[in-house]
Design a protein around this motif. Structure first.
Motif, PDB file in Angstrom:
ATOM      1  N   LEU A   1       0.796  -1.229   0.000  1.00  0.00           N
ATOM      2  CA  LEU A   1       0.000   0.000   0.000  1.00  0.00           C
ATOM      3  C   LEU A   1       0.826   1.275   0.000  1.00  0.00           C
ATOM      4  O   LEU A   1       0.254   2.360   0.077  1.00  0.00           O
ATOM      5  N   VAL A   2       2.151   1.180  -0.075  1.00  0.00           N
ATOM      6  CA  VAL A   2       2.955   2.393   0.095  1.00  0.00           C
ATOM      7  C   VAL A   2       3.821   2.744  -1.114  1.00  0.00           C
ATOM      8  O   VAL A   2       4.533   3.751  -1.083  1.00  0.00           O
ATOM      9  N   ALA A   3       3.776   1.969  -2.165  1.00  0.00           N
ATOM     10  CA  ALA A   3       4.684   2.191  -3.292  1.00  0.00           C
ATOM     11  C   ALA A   3       4.481   3.547  -3.966  1.00  0.00           C
ATOM     12  O   ALA A   3       5.401   4.067  -4.602  1.00  0.00           O
ATOM     13  N   TRP A   4       3.290   4.130  -3.800  1.00  0.00           N
ATOM     14  CA  TRP A   4       3.021   5.443  -4.407  1.00  0.00           C
ATOM     15  C   TRP A   4       2.814   6.524  -3.350  1.00  0.00           C
ATOM     16  O   TRP A   4       2.415   7.640  -3.673  1.00  0.00           O
ATOM     17  N   ASN A   5       3.099   6.199  -2.092  1.00  0.00           N
ATOM     18  CA  ASN A   5       3.038   7.215  -1.028  1.00  0.00           C
ATOM     19  C   ASN A   5       4.312   8.055  -1.034  1.00  0.00           C
ATOM     20  O   ASN A   5       5.402   7.563  -1.336  1.00  0.00           O
ATOM     21  N   ASP A   6       4.174   9.315  -0.658  1.00  0.00           N
ATOM     22  CA  ASP A   6       5.327  10.203  -0.558  1.00  0.00           C
ATOM     23  C   ASP A   6       5.861  10.159   0.879  1.00  0.00           C
ATOM     24  O   ASP A   6       5.153  10.524   1.820  1.00  0.00           O
ATOM     25  N   PHE A   7       7.105   9.722   1.034  1.00  0.00           N
ATOM     26  CA  PHE A   7       7.728   9.601   2.346  1.00  0.00           C
ATOM     27  C   PHE A   7       8.418  10.917   2.717  1.00  0.00           C
ATOM     28  O   PHE A   7       8.929  11.629   1.852  1.00  0.00           O
ATOM     29  N   THR A   8       8.464  11.186   4.016  1.00  0.00           N
ATOM     30  CA  THR A   8       9.035  12.428   4.535  1.00  0.00           C
ATOM     31  C   THR A   8      10.413  12.176   5.125  1.00  0.00           C
ATOM     32  O   THR A   8      10.610  11.227   5.882  1.00  0.00           O
ATOM     33  N   VAL A   9      11.373  13.042   4.795  1.00  0.00           N
ATOM     34  CA  VAL A   9      12.720  12.898   5.339  1.00  0.00           C
ATOM     35  C   VAL A   9      12.744  13.372   6.789  1.00  0.00           C
ATOM     36  O   VAL A   9      12.164  14.406   7.128  1.00  0.00           O
ATOM     37  N   THR A  10      13.411  12.587   7.651  1.00  0.00           N
ATOM     38  CA  THR A  10      13.529  12.963   9.061  1.00  0.00           C
ATOM     39  C   THR A  10      14.976  13.176   9.488  1.00  0.00           C
ATOM     40  O   THR A  10      15.225  13.784  10.524  1.00  0.00           O
ATOM     41  N   ALA A  11      15.924  12.659   8.725  1.00  0.00           N
ATOM     42  CA  ALA A  11      17.343  12.850   9.040  1.00  0.00           C
ATOM     43  C   ALA A  11      18.133  12.652   7.760  1.00  0.00           C
ATOM     44  O   ALA A  11      17.765  11.835   6.907  1.00  0.00           O
ATOM     45  N   LYS A  12      19.251  13.405   7.644  1.00  0.00           N
ATOM     46  CA  LYS A  12      20.049  13.262   6.420  1.00  0.00           C
ATOM     47  C   LYS A  12      21.433  13.832   6.636  1.00  0.00           C
ATOM     48  O   LYS A  12      21.663  14.743   7.427  1.00  0.00           O
TER      49      LYS A  12
END
Length: 329
Positions: free
Chosen positions: A97-108
């Motif tokens: 269910l997540v392949a087209w969800n936009d993920f949010t960056v939390t650390a980089k």
């Protein structure tokens, strides 16, 4: 860690470029997808353009189940659940269910990025699961780690996988026929011809060993879209799969003990110009249709977490492969 600049967000999402140890990786936020992984000798995965809708599942994160669920229908916790049929031509719910969800960056930073996404309770999957996926790049390759946490109040069924398209050389139609596969697994799942659903679990020695890649051998014309299990593990409980050219030069995918199955797909269903251009080697915590079979399916209790990881690196299996690597610089 450099975020690629642009006047607008590309179709594949925000881009995160990592560099370390002679490697470069680019992670696209849509689907927490591995869009690019390369070193000085070329691509290790088949890339796609930033402003391009990701072709199929190339590099995507698969959760809360990998592969297929028959009819999108399953029972869990005393109730029957119906998922949308994301693969309507086969009447399956495919790849989570997540392949087209936009993920949010939390650390980089320059060599690491962490992205977070949420599976919200919804028809067919009424549980709330948080996904944290990190990508770490160093001289040993790119390691992706996924931590899933049940943020709901009831146990949730869960499985996870990745979908990298590995390349042992330039990706072009028919390239796979000249590549070699080494896959230390004793069993594979036979699937139905049309719907690609599990029929039986067989020894890889069956059918004259056509699915036996325990020793490195030419893929040739073999068509693969099968899950392999009973994986051989080293002293650290890890499994390594290699896709290489005739000289032993290519790509290695290493998994931890949480990977119980590996799906291998020779991209035969792609459009003619992409057909058999790469080998998708998909680490999975459970096999196809696990929501129904319950085989190796994880039950995430409330507030509990599970994790899995895999690493992709350059492989040079033989002295000839090492020689090629040196002469290609």
């Amino acid at each position: 860690m450099q975020q690629i600049a642009g006047t607008a967000t590309p179709v594949s999402g925000i881009q995160h470029r990592l560099r370390a140890g002679g490697y470069e990786a680019i992670i696209a936020s849509v689907g927490a997808s591995l869009r690019v992984l390369r070193d000085a000798h070329g691509d290790l995965v088949v890339p796609y353009k930033a402003d391009e809708m990701r072709p199929a599942m190339r590099g995507a994160l698969l959760a809360p189940w990998p592969n297929r669920t028959a009819n999108g229908r399953y029972e869990f916790g005393g109730a029957v659940h119906q998922l949308p049929l994301s693969e309507p031509e086969r009447e399956n719910a495919a790849h989570g269910l997540v392949a087209w969800n936009d993920f949010t960056v939390t650390a980089k930073n320059e060599s690491r990025v962490t992205l977070v996404g949420m599976i919200e309770a919804q028809p067919g999957y009424p549980w709330r699961v948080r996904l944290e996926t990190s990508f770490d790049l160093d001289a040993d390759g790119l390691t992706q780690r996924v931590v899933a946490t049940n943020e709901g109040t009831a146990p949730a069924p869960f499985g996870v996988g990745g979908h990298p398209y590995l390349a042992a050389g330039p990706a072009h139609a028919g390239a796979v026929d000249a590549w070699f596969l080494e896959l230390p697994a004793d069993r594979f799942i036979r699937v139905s011809r049309g719907r690609l659903l599990p029929v039986a679990i067989d020894s890889v020695a069956a059918r004259d060993g056509m699915f036996d890649f325990r020793r490195r051998r030419l893929i040739g014309s073999t068509v693969l879209n099968h899950a392999f299990g009973d994986l051989h593990r080293d002293a650290s409980n890890r499994t390594r799969v290699r896709v290489t050219d005739r000289q032993g030069f290519g790509v290695e995918l290493e998994t931890d003990a949480s990977t119980r199955w590996i799906q291998v797909y020779t991209t035969d269903a792609a459009c003619p110009e992409d057909r058999r251009q790469a080998v998708a080697v998909e680490p999975m915590s459970c096999p196809p249709d696990a929501l129904n079979s319950k085989l190796d399916l994880i039950t995430l209790e409330p507030a509990a977490s599970s994790s899995t990881e895999w690493t992709i690196r350059r492989a040079a299996d033989t002295a000839r492969g090492e020689s090629r690597a040196m002469h290609s610089t």
